[in-house]
Design a protein around this motif. Sequence first.
Motif, PDB file in Angstrom:
ATOM      1  N   LYS A 109       5.158  -3.331   7.317  1.00 33.33           N
ATOM      2  CA  LYS A 109       6.023  -3.781   6.223  1.00 33.33           C
ATOM      3  C   LYS A 109       5.317  -3.732   4.874  1.00 33.33           C
ATOM      4  CE  LYS A 109       7.687  -7.286   9.164  1.00 33.33           C
ATOM      5  NZ  LYS A 109       7.874  -8.703   9.281  1.00 33.33           N
ATOM      6  N   LYS A 110       4.020  -3.607   4.889  1.00 32.02           N
ATOM      7  CA  LYS A 110       3.242  -3.626   3.653  1.00 32.02           C
ATOM      8  C   LYS A 110       2.982  -2.230   3.085  1.00 32.02           C
ATOM      9  CE  LYS A 110       0.176  -6.934   3.348  1.00 32.02           C
ATOM     10  NZ  LYS A 110       0.642  -7.940   2.423  1.00 32.02           N
ATOM     11  N   PHE A 111       3.550  -1.212   3.715  1.00 31.56           N
ATOM     12  CA  PHE A 111       3.365   0.159   3.263  1.00 31.56           C
ATOM     13  C   PHE A 111       4.652   0.692   2.652  1.00 31.56           C
ATOM     14  CE2 PHE A 111      -0.124  -0.464   6.063  1.00 31.56           C
ATOM     15  CZ  PHE A 111      -1.135   0.309   5.537  1.00 31.56           C
ATOM     16  N   ILE A 112       4.524   1.274   1.484  1.00 29.68           N
ATOM     17  CA  ILE A 112       5.660   1.872   0.803  1.00 29.68           C
ATOM     18  C   ILE A 112       5.665   3.338   1.157  1.00 29.68           C
ATOM     19  CG2 ILE A 112       6.715   2.366  -1.431  1.00 29.68           C
ATOM     20  CD1 ILE A 112       5.084  -0.088  -2.480  1.00 29.68           C
ATOM     21  N   GLU A 113       6.724   3.790   1.781  1.00 26.21           N
ATOM     22  CA  GLU A 113       6.768   5.174   2.256  1.00 26.21           C
ATOM     23  C   GLU A 113       7.584   6.070   1.358  1.00 26.21           C
ATOM     24  OE1 GLU A 113       7.974   4.924   6.316  1.00 26.21           O
ATOM     25  OE2 GLU A 113       6.248   3.705   6.848  1.00 26.21           O
ATOM     26  N   VAL A 114       8.407   5.524   0.527  1.00 27.45           N
ATOM     27  CA  VAL A 114       9.272   6.347  -0.326  1.00 27.45           C
ATOM     28  C   VAL A 114       8.782   6.271  -1.757  1.00 27.45           C
ATOM     29  CG1 VAL A 114      11.611   6.716  -1.132  1.00 27.45           C
ATOM     30  CG2 VAL A 114      11.217   5.894   1.165  1.00 27.45           C
ATOM     31  N   PHE A 125       0.826  -1.200   0.000  1.00 28.37           N
ATOM     32  CA  PHE A 125       0.000   0.000   0.000  1.00 28.37           C
ATOM     33  C   PHE A 125       0.863   1.253   0.000  1.00 28.37           C
ATOM     34  CE2 PHE A 125      -1.985  -3.531   2.059  1.00 28.37           C
ATOM     35  CZ  PHE A 125      -3.247  -3.559   1.510  1.00 28.37           C
ATOM     36  N   ALA A 126       0.363   2.274  -0.665  1.00 30.85           N
ATOM     37  CA  ALA A 126       1.044   3.578  -0.650  1.00 30.85           C
ATOM     38  C   ALA A 126      -0.020   4.654  -0.766  1.00 30.85           C
ATOM     39  CB  ALA A 126       2.037   3.691  -1.810  1.00 30.85           C
ATOM     40  N   SER A 127       0.122   5.703   0.018  1.00 32.54           N
ATOM     41  CA  SER A 127      -0.823   6.808  -0.114  1.00 32.54           C
ATOM     42  C   SER A 127      -0.496   7.582  -1.379  1.00 32.54           C
ATOM     43  CB  SER A 127      -0.797   7.718   1.110  1.00 32.54           C
ATOM     44  OG  SER A 127       0.333   8.550   1.078  1.00 32.54           O
ATOM     45  N   LEU A 128      -1.513   8.153  -1.974  1.00 35.04           N
ATOM     46  CA  LEU A 128      -1.328   8.971  -3.176  1.00 35.04           C
ATOM     47  C   LEU A 128      -0.518  10.219  -2.873  1.00 35.04           C
ATOM     48  CD1 LEU A 128      -4.909   8.521  -4.592  1.00 35.04           C
ATOM     49  CD2 LEU A 128      -2.798   7.730  -5.686  1.00 35.04           C
ATOM     50  N   GLN A 129      -0.533  10.659  -1.626  1.00 34.40           N
ATOM     51  CA  GLN A 129       0.203  11.855  -1.224  1.00 34.40           C
ATOM     52  C   GLN A 129       1.692  11.585  -1.030  1.00 34.40           C
ATOM     53  OE1 GLN A 129      -2.635  10.696   0.125  1.00 34.40           O
ATOM     54  NE2 GLN A 129      -3.985  12.364   0.726  1.00 34.40           N
ATOM     55  N   SER A 130       2.076  10.321  -0.897  1.00 37.40           N
ATOM     56  CA  SER A 130       3.480   9.986  -0.652  1.00 37.40           C
ATOM     57  C   SER A 130       4.329  10.267  -1.893  1.00 37.40           C
ATOM     58  CB  SER A 130       3.612   8.503  -0.275  1.00 37.40           C
ATOM     59  OG  SER A 130       3.349   7.672  -1.406  1.00 37.40           O
ATOM     60  N   GLU A 131       5.618  10.326  -1.689  1.00 35.21           N
ATOM     61  CA  GLU A 131       6.543  10.519  -2.816  1.00 35.21           C
ATOM     62  C   GLU A 131       6.358   9.402  -3.847  1.00 35.21           C
ATOM     63  OE1 GLU A 131      11.340  10.315  -3.475  1.00 35.21           O
ATOM     64  OE2 GLU A 131      10.620  11.217  -1.611  1.00 35.21           O
ATOM     65  N   PHE A 132       6.208   8.170  -3.367  1.00 38.51           N
ATOM     66  CA  PHE A 132       6.004   7.013  -4.245  1.00 38.51           C
ATOM     67  C   PHE A 132       4.695   7.156  -5.026  1.00 38.51           C
ATOM     68  CE2 PHE A 132       4.844   2.541  -5.046  1.00 38.51           C
ATOM     69  CZ  PHE A 132       6.019   2.079  -5.638  1.00 38.51           C
ATOM     70  N   GLY A 133       3.628   7.564  -4.329  1.00 37.67           N
ATOM     71  CA  GLY A 133       2.330   7.761  -4.980  1.00 37.67           C
ATOM     72  C   GLY A 133       2.372   8.876  -6.003  1.00 37.67           C
ATOM     73  N   GLN A 134       3.010   9.970  -5.653  1.00 33.92           N
ATOM     74  CA  GLN A 134       3.114  11.096  -6.579  1.00 33.92           C
ATOM     75  C   GLN A 134       3.919  10.718  -7.821  1.00 33.92           C
ATOM     76  OE1 GLN A 134       1.895  14.671  -6.248  1.00 33.92           O
ATOM     77  NE2 GLN A 134       0.481  13.181  -5.377  1.00 33.92           N
ATOM     78  N   LYS A 135       4.951   9.924  -7.648  1.00 29.94           N
ATOM     79  CA  LYS A 135       5.742   9.469  -8.792  1.00 29.94           C
ATOM     80  C   LYS A 135       4.898   8.579  -9.701  1.00 29.94           C
ATOM     81  CE  LYS A 135      10.001   7.176 -10.063  1.00 29.94           C
ATOM     82  NZ  LYS A 135      10.896   6.104  -9.752  1.00 29.94           N
ATOM     83  N   PHE A 136       4.144   7.658  -9.107  1.00 28.93           N
ATOM     84  CA  PHE A 136       3.252   6.790  -9.887  1.00 28.93           C
ATOM     85  C   PHE A 136       2.293   7.629 -10.724  1.00 28.93           C
ATOM     86  CE2 PHE A 136      -1.020   4.953 -10.126  1.00 28.93           C
ATOM     87  CZ  PHE A 136      -0.774   3.795 -10.851  1.00 28.93           C
ATOM     88  N   LEU A 137       1.653   8.613 -10.091  1.00 29.88           N
ATOM     89  CA  LEU A 137       0.680   9.457 -10.786  1.00 29.88           C
ATOM     90  C   LEU A 137       1.331  10.280 -11.894  1.00 29.88           C
ATOM     91  CD1 LEU A 137      -1.338  10.723  -7.686  1.00 29.88           C
ATOM     92  CD2 LEU A 137      -2.113   9.043  -9.385  1.00 29.88           C
TER      93      LEU A 137
END
Length: 137
Positions: A132-137, A38-50
Amino acid sequence: MRENWEDKHIVFFDGDCGVCNFWVQWVLERDHHDRFMFASLQSEFGQKFLSERGLETQVFNTLYLWKPGQYYYIKSRAVLQIANILGGIYKLSAAGKILPAFLSDKAYDLVSRNRMKISNQKCFLPDQHQKKKFIEV
């Protein structure tokens, strides 16, 4: 903490939404085969995906399911695919795929527009295994 997420299904969600956090908890409790991260859309990882896909980076009202290197689903199709991947009784939700996406997305959008009114969810704090199931970066 970063696990090997490349072989998982990544669920992108609005980290500030109680309904979204409820949904994440629901999937976490049923992910017995460790298929999701899981990753929030607001995270750096989420923003990169978008941004890499030319998707909206400031409005977080859409759930995305991404299988790296393969595909991504949005809105109702993401929800149905998550249920299908969970398997068991949840595979029955695949019947929802007979509806055209524009119809099932109308229902999704209705919930999305009202999600802040619907939710009285308290802040979700994952346990050590769930962290462990959350991607923070």
